[in-house]
Design an enzyme around this catalytic site. Structure first.
Site, PDB file in Angstrom:
ATOM      1  N   PHE A  84       0.822  -1.210   0.000  1.00 51.20           N
ATOM      2  CA  PHE A  84       0.000   0.000   0.000  1.00 51.20           C
ATOM      3  C   PHE A  84       0.860   1.266   0.000  1.00 51.20           C
ATOM      4  O   PHE A  84       0.652   2.176  -0.802  1.00 51.20           O
ATOM      5  CB  PHE A  84      -0.990  -0.141   1.170  1.00 51.20           C
ATOM      6  CG  PHE A  84      -1.139   1.020   2.086  1.00 51.20           C
ATOM      7  CD1 PHE A  84      -1.923   2.097   1.742  1.00 51.20           C
ATOM      8  CD2 PHE A  84      -0.507   1.010   3.323  1.00 51.20           C
ATOM      9  CE1 PHE A  84      -2.081   3.157   2.617  1.00 51.20           C
ATOM     10  CE2 PHE A  84      -0.667   2.049   4.194  1.00 51.20           C
ATOM     11  CZ  PHE A  84      -1.451   3.147   3.849  1.00 51.20           C
ATOM     12  N   ASP A 120       8.442  -7.065  -5.883  1.00 49.31           N
ATOM     13  CA  ASP A 120       7.480  -7.488  -4.851  1.00 49.31           C
ATOM     14  C   ASP A 120       7.190  -8.977  -5.037  1.00 49.31           C
ATOM     15  O   ASP A 120       7.014  -9.434  -6.167  1.00 49.31           O
ATOM     16  CB  ASP A 120       6.175  -6.679  -4.989  1.00 49.31           C
ATOM     17  CG  ASP A 120       5.407  -6.631  -3.693  1.00 49.31           C
ATOM     18  OD1 ASP A 120       5.194  -5.531  -3.167  1.00 49.31           O
ATOM     19  OD2 ASP A 120       5.015  -7.714  -3.175  1.00 49.31           O
ATOM     20  N   GLY A 133       1.848  -7.631  -0.772  1.00 46.77           N
ATOM     21  CA  GLY A 133       1.636  -6.627  -1.831  1.00 46.77           C
ATOM     22  C   GLY A 133       0.624  -7.180  -2.834  1.00 46.77           C
ATOM     23  O   GLY A 133       0.421  -8.386  -2.906  1.00 46.77           O
ATOM     24  N   THR A 153      12.469 -12.534   6.339  1.00 44.91           N
ATOM     25  CA  THR A 153      12.257 -11.463   5.359  1.00 44.91           C
ATOM     26  C   THR A 153      12.937 -10.182   5.852  1.00 44.91           C
ATOM     27  O   THR A 153      13.649  -9.522   5.096  1.00 44.91           O
ATOM     28  CB  THR A 153      10.746 -11.181   5.187  1.00 44.91           C
ATOM     29  OG1 THR A 153      10.117 -12.376   4.797  1.00 44.91           O
ATOM     30  CG2 THR A 153      10.482 -10.095   4.169  1.00 44.91           C
ATOM     31  N   TYR A 194       9.643  -9.255  16.411  1.00 45.46           N
ATOM     32  CA  TYR A 194       9.471  -8.440  15.188  1.00 45.46           C
ATOM     33  C   TYR A 194      10.125  -7.072  15.383  1.00 45.46           C
ATOM     34  O   TYR A 194      10.861  -6.586  14.525  1.00 45.46           O
ATOM     35  CB  TYR A 194       7.975  -8.273  14.882  1.00 45.46           C
ATOM     36  CG  TYR A 194       7.686  -7.218  13.855  1.00 45.46           C
ATOM     37  CD1 TYR A 194       7.976  -7.442  12.512  1.00 45.46           C
ATOM     38  CD2 TYR A 194       7.142  -5.991  14.222  1.00 45.46           C
ATOM     39  CE1 TYR A 194       7.718  -6.464  11.566  1.00 45.46           C
ATOM     40  CE2 TYR A 194       6.885  -5.013  13.278  1.00 45.46           C
ATOM     41  CZ  TYR A 194       7.177  -5.256  11.958  1.00 45.46           C
ATOM     42  OH  TYR A 194       6.936  -4.283  11.029  1.00 45.46           O
ATOM     43  N   LYS A 249      13.273  -5.448  13.172  1.00 45.21           N
ATOM     44  CA  LYS A 249      13.334  -4.139  12.499  1.00 45.21           C
ATOM     45  C   LYS A 249      14.485  -3.308  13.076  1.00 45.21           C
ATOM     46  O   LYS A 249      15.097  -2.515  12.361  1.00 45.21           O
ATOM     47  CB  LYS A 249      12.004  -3.389  12.638  1.00 45.21           C
ATOM     48  CG  LYS A 249      10.846  -4.039  11.893  1.00 45.21           C
ATOM     49  CD  LYS A 249      11.060  -4.152  10.390  1.00 45.21           C
ATOM     50  CE  LYS A 249      11.004  -2.826   9.659  1.00 45.21           C
ATOM     51  NZ  LYS A 249      11.097  -3.002   8.179  1.00 45.21           N
TER      52      LYS A 249
END
Ligand code: UDP
Length: 331
Positions: free
Chosen positions: A11, A31, A36, A95, A149, A153
């Site tokens: 988005f 992507d 996505g 990821t 998570y 990051k």
């Protein structure tokens, strides 16, 4: 300029693509379409300077080729949505960590500039009235998905910073706070599209916990504008910036507002976190950004308020439901 956007089918990536094409730049998105959607960029597909590559940031060969062809890289590809992270923790970590390292390594190889998108999740349970970039992170156990998570990051940020410090790769880090607007899906847990869809369908609006937790919502085009300004500013390199709105609202108030704006007959129901996410789930009570750093350097300032954003999202969902033949249930 030739731009590569990893996660460009998401988005935020779709709005960033639009803004960069409007600057007459050449945009390639990479992507894997896990979260996505091609639908997000369907309106750009015939644009002569827009290119879509369906593939994964874990594919080193592909990332190498695409970074080689680009001048600037916006790295947005990441696991998103608290619900997704709770459901699929291993893939989310891979990821975020291995993917970002792969992209950074290629950027280093070809001496490119990169903007990395991070998140307000970094701050964890720090509820101070305005979170500054250098403020402490307050986290729970690393065995809880939300905190692992947050850590993944943070590792992305550390990598970006260390590539800058040690290898002089020009990296800019941006922490996004609850970015919202058209094209965001509620599928991975995001609250605004969820509530709008529930209200338009006349279903119960599901508030998790007490609903007294508060958030500040940033319009996606304001976020994109800030990201581009920071990418273009030489002094942003080697730095981290918060991008967010500072107007707070509780989730209960948000639910009420959405029910009012959609003129829905929906009721608000409260669901305990254990049921909504997982046993022992911890939420952030509040999360307000201090955005003075981005304002002082590039003049970043939110321009669109929550009510206007909600009207746009409601219009988008209403149009989708009426074209699908399922008339929204409203009073
Ligand atoms: N939330 C909610 N109902 C939903 C989805 C989310 O009450 O159906 C709450 C969620 O627990 C959090 C807030 O809304 O307190 C914002 O959630 P979101 O996932 O959009 O962003 P977060 O701030 O958690 O990253």
């Amino acid at each position: 300029m030739k731009i590569l956007i990893t996660g460009g089918g998401g988005f935020i990536g779709s709005h960033l693509s639009e803004a960069l094409l409007a600057k007459d730049w050449d945009v390639t998105i990479l992507d894997n379409l896990s979260t996505g959607r091609l639908e997000n960029v369907a309106h750009l597909q015939t644009h002569p300077r827009f290119h879509i590559v369906v593939g994964d940031i874990l594919n080193e060969f592909l990332v190498d080729k695409l970074v080689e062809r680009a001048d600037l890289v916006f790295h947005l590809a990441a696991a998103v949505g608290v619900e997704l992270i709770v459901k699929d923790p291993l893939r989310s970590l891979t990821t975020n960590i291995r993917g970002s390292e792969t992209v950074l390594e290629a950027v280093y190889r070809y001496h490119r500039k990169i903007l990395i998108t991070s998140t307000s999740e970094i701050y964890g349970k720090n509820t101070s009235s305005a979170l500054k970039e250098e403020d402490d992170r307050i986290l729970g156990s690393p065995l809880k998905s939300r905190w692992s998570y947050s850590t993944s990051k943070a590792v992305d940020e550390i990598l970006a910073y260390v590539y800058w410090k040690e290898k002089k790769v020009p990296t800019v880090i941006v922490r996004l706070f609850n970015t919202v607007g058209p094209r965001q899906t509620g599928y991975y847990g995001m609250v605004i599209p969820r509530f709008v869809e529930q209200a338009l369908k006349g279903e119960n609006v599901t508030v998790f916990g007490t609903g007294e937790q508060r958030r500040c919502f940033l319009y996606v085009k304001d976020a994109v504008d800030g990201m581009i300004r920071l990418m273009e500013h030489p002094q942003a390199v080697g730095n981290v910036f918060n991008l967010g709105n500072q107007t707070e609202i509780s989730i209960n108030q948000l639910a009420e507002k959405i029910i009012r704006l959609t003129r829905s007959s929906s009721q608000i129901v409260h669901i305990p976190y254990n049921e909504a996410y997982e046993e022992g789930f911890e939420d952030m009570e509040r999360r307000v950004p201090d955005t003075a750093k981005a304002f002082n350097l590039v003049g970043f300032k939110p321009t669109v308020g929550l009510e206007e954003i909600l009207r746009m999202v409601i219009a988008e969902f209403s149009a989708r439901f009426s074209s699908a033949g399922a008339a929204p249930v409203g009073r």
